[in-house]
Design an enzyme around this catalytic site. Structure first.
Site, mmCIF file in Angstrom:
data_model
loop_
_atom_site.group_PDB
_atom_site.id
_atom_site.type_symbol
_atom_site.label_atom_id
_atom_site.label_comp_id
_atom_site.label_asym_id
_atom_site.label_seq_id
_atom_site.Cartn_x
_atom_site.Cartn_y
_atom_site.Cartn_z
ATOM 1 N N ASP A 43 -3.122 131.638 168.490
ATOM 2 C CA ASP A 43 -2.824 132.578 167.431
ATOM 3 C C ASP A 43 -1.609 132.048 166.664
ATOM 4 O O ASP A 43 -0.931 131.115 167.103
ATOM 5 C CB ASP A 43 -2.595 133.994 167.983
ATOM 6 C CG ASP A 43 -2.875 135.052 166.901
ATOM 7 O OD1 ASP A 43 -2.853 134.698 165.701
ATOM 8 O OD2 ASP A 43 -3.097 136.229 167.230
HETATM 9 C C1 BGC Z 1 -3.433 137.314 163.891
HETATM 10 C C2 BGC Z 1 -4.795 136.718 164.085
HETATM 11 C C3 BGC Z 1 -5.203 135.951 162.854
HETATM 12 C C4 BGC Z 1 -4.151 134.905 162.589
HETATM 13 C C5 BGC Z 1 -4.507 133.938 161.476
HETATM 14 C C6 BGC Z 1 -2.428 136.314 163.368
HETATM 15 O O1 BGC Z 1 -1.252 136.921 162.998
HETATM 16 O O2 BGC Z 1 -2.997 137.850 165.120
HETATM 17 O O3 BGC Z 1 -5.719 137.724 164.395
HETATM 18 O O4 BGC Z 1 -6.475 135.395 163.020
HETATM 19 O O5 BGC Z 1 -2.941 135.569 162.314
HETATM 20 O O6 BGC Z 1 -4.321 134.407 160.249
#
Ligand code: BGC
Length: 719
Positions: free
Chosen positions: A287
């Site tokens: 993440d």
């Molecule tokens: C979120 C994810 C997301 C990622 C990419 C993160 O802050 O938790 O769910 O896919 O950002 O944008």
């Protein structure tokens, strides 16, 4: 699926250490030029109110993006996140293919959560349709539009079962139940990936957030998860596994820790469970910034240590934290990370690139396809169908459906603010093409009076037959980093309703929100309540379809609506305790609130009524066969979502009072009766015993069938 092992091996053989590390690097564009703060700071400025959302949008629109092209040419980037237009994607891809030493194509990832251009209802809403076929079709549509804009992978589906309504990301998944999340996720995976990943309109699905992100303590985002192994395996892991079984090619580990180990560095999750037990051979991607955040977790000394722990645990790609690109070469050279481990991570990423067909055609789209694909009429129609099926009628004293001749007065900003229709995580769309409730009235020539804030509405109220209040949450009040400590209506909405009730006219409430709300008062006072969630581009049309009865509402809640925030986490599949809640003093309950929710899981009304009878359980060789009659006792055709729950009455570990095992959506004409049959294989009745063995135990089982988790028929049988 084709086996690309030979080609991967050959390519790995040609790659330098730096080039290998480059494949693990995913970055997003940085913003430069129009202002001197970083993107994160700019976001913070918007969230803490120093700049408005509009100002944020303007600055984003005028900022120049830095795509780190020098790094790209040097083979130091394997993937981008957040680039969603064909021209830019192809320009960057050309650099990768033509100007890097080995010409390895880039992988473009994007958060396509509930539609790309044609924004469909938020996942929590769409789950209330209880319709895997719909979930797959909207997934397919999202893939067609997103791939036309150059996207190769979506960071979806999110299948984090979420039992705590305070958590903002409740909006992004399919509610509180693991079975439903798994079915929803599997349907999305099929929709996103299509029959063949190498087709130009297929994108890889990245299942997230592995694991149990929805179980964060007290519903606070990113918070710790501390739970028994049994519970993890029974109530959380099955949803992710269903997506892997459906063929998902990527997995995103969660931000949170489980029992003290952040998922980003959990070998048990990323190697033992995911790869060994479940046979996953796709790629994992962290993440955002999550590897570096292991330092804040207090599990790594610095980014170097975090990088080492993450790759050893099985994290292939680093999203945004630069931990790998800054440290991996040295970690391999010093022998702390074996070359084999690095090769395996690179191979996992290359495999997905091969499967996507990127080595044969790195440019899967162009601007012409992009402009021809977005927002087609048939896609708008699908968006409308999804919105109709997602809405849940929570209360109706008979005022709905509205008679055509009734004069309506509409109150509330959310009735006209197009940008609010999309809900959280709709980053490929700006809301311009959304149809609000007032837009839809205008387009259909339905006369109405309108007040944004409910001030000075005396004349309007006197002249209206029905008042429609559109209230709830704005889209940034759910989603990531949007937990709430209190999930009631806002004071201004309460005030508004109080005022409206003084006119003595029926008040219909349309709720926009991304989580369950605690609304016992509203349930008492409103004439009707329609839960619209955040319905997407066709919001206004779908609302009118239901308000005027052209469509009979059929959605049912996939999440429990408590009386009060203090009951959170509240969910239907709870256990009994040794002192089940009841009237006597020493039982498990609160002194100041009822034991039951306002609206239970599975609940939802329609403009007709259904009657259940004749529940029977038979035992066949390998399954229980449960059947019941469902009759439409009203005067309108409707779709009823029939639910089947099971309870293992005596077991070696306490079991939930009810667990959803199956459901069926049945169409019934007025007066029509149908038999609904569920086959539940014995092997699905098991659980994890005290030693973590999955066991199916003989003994008494109860079977419940009904239109929600509370009002059911019950029959027993012995296994
Ligand atoms: C979120 C994810 C997301 C990622 C990419 C993160 O802050 O938790 O769910 O896919 O950002 O944008």
């Amino acid at each position: 699926m084709k086996d690309y092992d030979e080609r991967i091996k050959e390519l790995l053989g040609k790659m330098t250490l730096e080039e290998k590390v480059g494949q693990l690097q995913q970055c997003g564009p940085s913003l430069v030029g129009a202002f001197v703060v970083s993107f994160e700071e700019l976001l913070n400025m918007m969230f803490d109110g120093r700049i408005s959302q509009e100002e944020f949008g303007r600055l984003m629109g005028t900022a120049e993006q830095d795509f780190h092209e020098e790094d790209l040419r040097a083979g130091r980037i394997g993937s981008y996140n957040g680039v969603g237009d064909a021209e830019t994607v192809n320009r960057l891809q050309k650099i990768a293919v033509e100007e890097t030493r080995l010409g390895i194509p880039l992988l473009f990832g994007y958060d396509v959560i509930h539609g790309f251009k044609t924004v469909t209802p938020i996942p929590l809403a769409e789950s209330c349709a209880w319709e895997p076929d719909l979930w797959e079709r909207t997934g397919r549509m999202a893939a067609d539009e997103a791939t036309a804009a150059g996207v190769h992978m979506t960071f979806a589906p999110m299948v984090d079962a979420a039992k705590d309504a305070r958590w903002g990301r409740v909006s992004e998944g399919a509610g509180e139940d693991a079975l439903l999340n798994g079915l929803y996720g599997a349907a999305k995976v099929k929709g996103f990936q299509g029959e063949d990943l190498s087709r130009k309109d297929s994108m890889a699905a990245c299942v997230k957030h592995f694991a149990a992100y929805g179980a964060g303590e007290a519903g606070r985002d990113y918070n710790r998860v501390d739970m028994s192994e049994q519970r993890l395996y029974e109530e959380y892991l099955p949803a992710y596994k269903a997506c892997i079984d459906a063929g998902a090619r990527a997995v995103m580990p969660a931000f949170n820790d489980i029992n003290g180990v952040p998922c980003s560095v959990s070998r048990k999750l990323l190697r033992d469970i995911l790869r060994e037990d479940w046979g996953f051979d796709g790629m994992t991607v962290s993440d955002s910034n999550a590897i570096a955040e292991c330092v804040d977790h207090g599990i790594a000394e610095d980014k170097r240590d975090a990088a080492k722990q993450a790759i050893l645990a099985g994290m292939d790609m680093d999203m945004s934290s630069n931990s790998y690109i800054e440290n991996m070469k040295e970690l391999v050279e010093s022998g702390e990370v074996p070359m084999d481990v690095l090769d395996e991570a690179v191979a996992n990423i290359l495999r997905v690139k091969f499967e996507l067909g990127l080595f044969d055609d790195p440019y899967r789209t162009d601007s012409q396809r992009e402009s021809q694909t977005m927002g087609k009429p048939e896609y708008r129609a699908l968006g409308r169908e999804a919105a109709q099926k997602s809405m849940v009628l929570l209360k109706n004293d008979g005022v709905l459906p509205l008679a055509k001749e009734k004069k309506i007065g509409i109150i509330g900003e959310l009735a006209s603010d197009r940008g609010e229709m999309t809900g959280a995580w709709a980053i490929g769309a700006n809301g311009d093409d959304c149809i609000s409730l007032t837009d839809a009235c205008d387009a259909r020539g339905i006369p109405y009076t309108y007040s944004k804030d409910g001030k000075n509405i005396l004349k309007m109220a006197i002249e209206s037959d029905v008042l429609i209040a559109v209230i709830g949450e704005r889209k940034d009040e759910s989603g990531e980093a949007a937990s709430r400590a209190s999930i009631t209506l806002k004071p201004e909405d309460e005030e508004l309703l109080k005022g409206l009730h003084t006119f003595g006219k029926p008040v219909v409430v349309i709720l926009f929100n991304g989580r369950p709300l605690a609304i016992p008062q509203l349930n008492e006072t409103a004439s009707a309540i329609l839960e619209a969630w955040h319905p997407g581009v066709e919001a206004g049309n779908a609302l009118l379809d239901i308000l005027y009865g052209e469509v009979n509402p059929s959605g049912k809640l996939t999440t429990t609506f408590p009386y009060t925030t203090g009951q959170c986490p509240m969910y239907y599949a709870h256990i009994n305790t040794g002192r089940p809640g009841g009237r006597s003093k020493f039982t498990s309950k609160y002194l100041d609130t009822p034991l039951e929710p306002v609206y239970p899981f599975g609940y939802g009304l329609s403009y007709t009524s259904y009657e259940y009878s004749g529940l029977k359980v038979e035992k066949t060789e390998k399954a229980f066969r449960i059947s019941a009659e469902v009759k439409n006792t009203g005067d309108r055709a409707g779709d009823e979502i029939v639910q089947c729950y099971v309870q293992d009455v005596v077991a070696k570990r306490v079991r939930p009072v009810k667990e959803l095992k199956d459901f069926a959506k049945v169409s019934l004409e007025p007066g029509e009766e149908k038999e609904v049959v569920f086959e539940i294989p014995f092997e699905k009745l098991g659980y994890y015993d005290r030693e973590m063995n999955y066991v199916v135990e003989p003994g008494l089982f109860r079977f419940y069938v009904g239109g929600n988790s509370r009002d059911t028929l019950m029959a027993e049988s012995v296994l």
